[in-house]
Design an enzyme around this catalytic site. Sequence first.
Site, PDB file in Angstrom:
ATOM      1  N   SER A  62     -14.442-164.339 -58.559  1.00  0.00           N
ATOM      2  CA  SER A  62     -14.199-165.437 -59.501  1.00  0.00           C
ATOM      3  C   SER A  62     -15.143-165.491 -60.684  1.00  0.00           C
ATOM      4  O   SER A  62     -14.946-166.338 -61.573  1.00  0.00           O
ATOM      5  CB  SER A  62     -14.228-166.772 -58.761  1.00  0.00           C
ATOM      6  OG  SER A  62     -13.075-166.862 -57.968  1.00  0.00           O
ATOM      7  N   SER A 160      -9.066-174.399 -57.540  1.00  0.00           N
ATOM      8  CA  SER A 160      -7.855-173.662 -57.164  1.00  0.00           C
ATOM      9  C   SER A 160      -7.705-172.387 -57.982  1.00  0.00           C
ATOM     10  O   SER A 160      -7.716-172.428 -59.220  1.00  0.00           O
ATOM     11  CB  SER A 160      -6.618-174.527 -57.376  1.00  0.00           C
ATOM     12  OG  SER A 160      -5.440-173.747 -57.134  1.00  0.00           O
ATOM     13  N   ASN A 161      -7.514-171.267 -57.317  1.00  0.00           N
ATOM     14  CA  ASN A 161      -7.235-170.016 -58.017  1.00  0.00           C
ATOM     15  C   ASN A 161      -5.992-170.125 -58.885  1.00  0.00           C
ATOM     16  O   ASN A 161      -5.900-169.460 -59.925  1.00  0.00           O
ATOM     17  CB  ASN A 161      -7.052-168.885 -57.005  1.00  0.00           C
ATOM     18  CG  ASN A 161      -8.357-168.447 -56.390  1.00  0.00           C
ATOM     19  OD1 ASN A 161      -9.251-167.970 -57.094  1.00  0.00           O
ATOM     20  ND2 ASN A 161      -8.505-168.634 -55.092  1.00  0.00           N
ATOM     21  N   ARG A 287     -19.767-172.621 -63.996  1.00  0.00           N
ATOM     22  CA  ARG A 287     -20.558-173.458 -63.106  1.00  0.00           C
ATOM     23  C   ARG A 287     -21.919-173.750 -63.751  1.00  0.00           C
ATOM     24  O   ARG A 287     -22.433-172.935 -64.517  1.00  0.00           O
ATOM     25  CB  ARG A 287     -20.788-172.740 -61.768  1.00  0.00           C
ATOM     26  CG  ARG A 287     -19.529-172.543 -60.932  1.00  0.00           C
ATOM     27  CD  ARG A 287     -19.883-171.996 -59.560  1.00  0.00           C
ATOM     28  NE  ARG A 287     -18.692-171.687 -58.758  1.00  0.00           N
ATOM     29  CZ  ARG A 287     -17.979-172.587 -58.082  1.00  0.00           C
ATOM     30  NH1 ARG A 287     -18.323-173.864 -58.120  1.00  0.00           N
ATOM     31  NH2 ARG A 287     -16.923-172.224 -57.373  1.00  0.00           N
ATOM     32  N   GLY A 302     -18.708-165.492 -57.140  1.00  0.00           N
ATOM     33  CA  GLY A 302     -17.462-164.753 -56.862  1.00  0.00           C
ATOM     34  C   GLY A 302     -17.415-164.296 -55.420  1.00  0.00           C
ATOM     35  O   GLY A 302     -18.401-163.777 -54.893  1.00  0.00           O
ATOM     36  N   THR A 303     -16.263-164.561 -54.804  1.00  0.00           N
ATOM     37  CA  THR A 303     -16.041-164.097 -53.420  1.00  0.00           C
ATOM     38  C   THR A 303     -14.740-163.324 -53.405  1.00  0.00           C
ATOM     39  O   THR A 303     -13.675-163.898 -53.629  1.00  0.00           O
ATOM     40  CB  THR A 303     -15.866-165.306 -52.472  1.00  0.00           C
ATOM     41  OG1 THR A 303     -16.928-166.197 -52.667  1.00  0.00           O
ATOM     42  CG2 THR A 303     -15.792-164.836 -51.042  1.00  0.00           C
ATOM     43  N   SER A 328     -18.581-160.336 -47.195  1.00  0.00           N
ATOM     44  CA  SER A 328     -18.047-161.669 -47.498  1.00  0.00           C
ATOM     45  C   SER A 328     -17.496-162.249 -46.191  1.00  0.00           C
ATOM     46  O   SER A 328     -17.520-161.590 -45.153  1.00  0.00           O
ATOM     47  CB  SER A 328     -16.931-161.575 -48.552  1.00  0.00           C
ATOM     48  OG  SER A 328     -15.827-160.872 -48.011  1.00  0.00           O
ATOM     49  N   ASN A 329     -17.012-163.501 -46.314  1.00  0.00           N
ATOM     50  CA  ASN A 329     -16.592-164.261 -45.126  1.00  0.00           C
ATOM     51  C   ASN A 329     -17.751-164.425 -44.150  1.00  0.00           C
ATOM     52  O   ASN A 329     -17.576-164.385 -42.919  1.00  0.00           O
ATOM     53  CB  ASN A 329     -15.400-163.607 -44.417  1.00  0.00           C
ATOM     54  CG  ASN A 329     -14.776-164.576 -43.412  1.00  0.00           C
ATOM     55  OD1 ASN A 329     -14.684-165.787 -43.672  1.00  0.00           O
ATOM     56  ND2 ASN A 329     -14.375-164.065 -42.265  1.00  0.00           N
TER      57      ASN A 329
END
Length: 351
Positions: A62, A160-161, A287, A302-303, A328-329
């Site tokens: 992101s 939201s993407n 941000r 960013g993820t 990630s996660n």
Amino acid sequence: PSVPAPDMDGVVAALNSAMANGAPGAMARFTGPDGVRSRTVGVQDRVAGKPMDIQSRFRIGSVSKTFSTVVLLQLVEEGKLELDTPVNTYLPGLLPDDRITVRHLLTHRSGLADYTNAMFEHTVPGFEAVRNRVFSYQELVDLSLSEPRTTEPGVSYKYSNANFVVVGMLIEKATGRPVSEAYQSRIFKPLKLRKTSYVHPDTRIKGTHVRGYLHPDEAGGALVDSTEQTVSWAQSAGAVISSPADLNTFTSALMRGRLLSPAMMEAMTTVTPTDATNTRFYGLGLRRYDLSCGTRVYGHTGTVQGFYTYAFSTRDGRRSLSAVANTSNHGAANTALGGTLEAAFCGKKPA
Ligand SMILES: CC1(C)S[C@@H]2[C@H](NC(=O)CCCC[C@H](NC(=O)C[NH3+])C(=O)[O-])C(=O)N2[C@H]1C(=O)[O-]
């Protein structure tokens, strides 16, 4: 005014903490008045055992949203789009609510549901189901519209993407060209970001790159190499590829006013809180983090499967930090990596 020197020992401690929390490797690059400082830990490829390389490319997730926002705001400056005009004026019939404006998209206040919550409810199966899929923008919008709105337009912040999928549609409508051409001509080329690209739907990361490793939901489950994917589920919301140096250049140039006028930078950095801590804020595709030393930094996180990224600069653009972990996660790894911001921008903590 003098600024604190970066605490590079603290940066390394944060990188090592990200590794201790499941990342095969991590790296950070800081630019400031005293020049560039880079640190790497662990590996960028678990099979080949290749050490993390500060020159490598990786998926920025992101952080792409800030690139898309710059293009859209340049189109606003050129009079091709207006921030407070309804999206449906430019894309008739796209959205079920004429009250949703361009600004609502950039501030995550449109109420459009984020389809990735359902898409990735089960992390690895969800990823495997889409990693080679190519979606149209319309298909992604339809996924969002198949769920209820999350807020009345403008009323509250609901990330939201879908918002930045519509931003990509607006860019292509206003320019008549693919969004990749806008990134290239308006940002990558002028700033000489030679390791930054938008290659959707190609699944490869060309050149020397970090491999990404996705944590499954099952504790202790084997990491999944998630490096190759189309990122078509995100596109203008998350499919840019870059490098630590290029991200430093981008966020610094943005904050120095190299890409947008002072008035537009004022709009972009006008923020509202995103949580109750009152240290995290969101402006227009940007941000703001308020650090413990009082320094405000602007950028994005960013993820994307296998990669977690921070890319931030001070408001004057004189200092910038980019950091990435190749997993990630795994919330603890993400939080640990965030420690690079405090160390880099606030310097050594008083004893
Ligand atoms: C708001 C965020 C965190 S999520 C949003 C976007 N990334 C995504 O929407 C992908 C989410 C799923 C990725 C996956 N997670 C799962 O599948 C969980 N079941 C993983 O961790 O690799 C991005 O990037 N943004 C981050 C941002 O802006 O910082």
